[in-house]
Write a protein that holds these residues in place. Structure first.
Motif, PDB file in Angstrom:
ATOM      1  N   THR A 105     -29.431  29.410  30.744  1.00 48.66           N
ATOM      2  CA  THR A 105     -27.996  29.125  30.541  1.00 48.66           C
ATOM      3  C   THR A 105     -27.580  27.799  31.187  1.00 48.66           C
ATOM      4  O   THR A 105     -26.584  27.208  30.794  1.00 48.66           O
ATOM      5  CB  THR A 105     -27.107  30.266  31.063  1.00 48.66           C
ATOM      6  N   GLN A 144     -23.532  33.267  25.444  1.00 43.02           N
ATOM      7  CA  GLN A 144     -24.436  33.897  26.413  1.00 43.02           C
ATOM      8  C   GLN A 144     -24.376  35.421  26.299  1.00 43.02           C
ATOM      9  O   GLN A 144     -25.389  36.109  26.353  1.00 43.02           O
ATOM     10  CB  GLN A 144     -24.046  33.480  27.836  1.00 43.02           C
ATOM     11  N   LEU A 198     -32.031  36.270  30.826  1.00 41.10           N
ATOM     12  CA  LEU A 198     -31.172  35.086  30.958  1.00 41.10           C
ATOM     13  C   LEU A 198     -31.250  34.607  32.391  1.00 41.10           C
ATOM     14  O   LEU A 198     -31.254  35.438  33.323  1.00 41.10           O
ATOM     15  CB  LEU A 198     -29.714  35.405  30.639  1.00 41.10           C
ATOM     16  N   GLY A 258     -29.464  31.892  35.298  1.00 40.53           N
ATOM     17  CA  GLY A 258     -28.288  31.059  35.544  1.00 40.53           C
ATOM     18  C   GLY A 258     -27.724  31.288  36.927  1.00 40.53           C
ATOM     19  O   GLY A 258     -28.473  31.390  37.911  1.00 40.53           O
ATOM     20  N   ILE A 286     -25.182  35.494  35.760  1.00 46.11           N
ATOM     21  CA  ILE A 286     -25.625  36.421  34.713  1.00 46.11           C
ATOM     22  C   ILE A 286     -25.417  37.869  35.173  1.00 46.11           C
ATOM     23  O   ILE A 286     -24.833  38.683  34.446  1.00 46.11           O
ATOM     24  CB  ILE A 286     -27.111  36.179  34.328  1.00 46.11           C
ATOM     25  N   ILE A 338     -21.831  37.580  33.091  1.00 46.18           N
ATOM     26  CA  ILE A 338     -22.296  37.580  31.694  1.00 46.18           C
ATOM     27  C   ILE A 338     -22.842  38.959  31.302  1.00 46.18           C
ATOM     28  O   ILE A 338     -22.514  39.477  30.232  1.00 46.18           O
ATOM     29  CB  ILE A 338     -23.376  36.490  31.464  1.00 46.18           C
TER      30      ILE A 338
END
Ligand code: DC
Length: 208
Positions: A31, A97, A109, A111, A114, A118
């Motif tokens: 991401t 995302q 994922l 980042g 997350i 997310i």
């Protein structure tokens, strides 16, 4: 299964996320690359990354930009960290995302947010850390390998500044989810860090 891998720059989270995706046969999204594309687009358009409107306008970057090697540079990392402060930018990148995370079969994922924003429902959440010294040393070797000139002190100062910005922002700051498992890669070799992450995910999934 959703696997969330968060952590600061150069902690090893990208390497770990890619290895987890290969091991568990899941698609992977870096991401940070999305924020890097926004930062780079903003600069290309002559915008100010600290201006919320300029940064938001850059969220409509062309898909090809994601494969531009310039996105991997330290300068673009700094721009990404600056545009990522703006709530409107985070909102603009959220759906992309979120739909990657919730695709059938699951995903990995990596980042900063997350596990917290997310995909808070992720079955496995890892928070990957390493000392500033270890991270700066890795970046230094990486840059040398690419023939780029760099000073260890400058890299360490840059990492510390980005950490402070990523942790200090109001919206979705870099933070470990309460149920994340911490992996400190400071003294681990690449393969050891990957093995630790696979073991951690196995343990988290079995205990769920
Ligand atoms: O992981 P990276 O170094 O490529 O990320 C670049 C910047 O993007 C980082 O300093 C902060 C921002 N970012 C973010 O705010 N949220 C994410 N999920 C990923 C990256």
């Amino acid at each position: 299964m959703i696997i969330a891998v968060d952590g600061p720059t150069a902690s090893g989270k990208g390497t770990i996320a890619k290895a987890l995706a290969a091991h568990f046969h899941l698609p992977h999204l870096d991401t940070g690359l999305l924020y890097r594309a926004v930062g780079h687009q903003c600069a290309l358009s002559g915008g100010d990354p600290d201006d919320p409107e300029d940064a938001l306008a850059a969220c409509t970057f062309a898909p090809e930009l994601l494969s531009d090697p310039e996105l991997r540079s330290e300068a673009t990392g700094g721009l990404a960290s600056r545009v990522s402060i703006h709530p409107a930018v985070r909102q603009a990148l959220f759906e992309r995302q979120r739909s990657f995370a919730t695709q059938p079969g699951g995903a990995v994922l990596d980042g900063r947010d997350i596990g917290t924003v997310i995909a808070p429902e992720a079955e496995a959440k890892l928070f990957v850390v390493a000392s500033v010294e270890a991270r700066a040393q890795r970046r230094f070797l990486e840059m040398q390998a690419h023939g780029r000139d760099a000073s260890l002190e400058e890299i360490a100062a840059d990492l510390a500044a980005r950490d402070a910005r990523d942790k200090g922002r109001k919206d979705a700051p870099l933070a470990a989810a309460a149920d994340a498992l911490l992996i400190d890669t400071s003294t681990l070799k690449r393969e050891e860090a990957i093995a630790a992450a696979i073991a951690a995910v196995d343990a988290l999934v079995q205990s769920a």
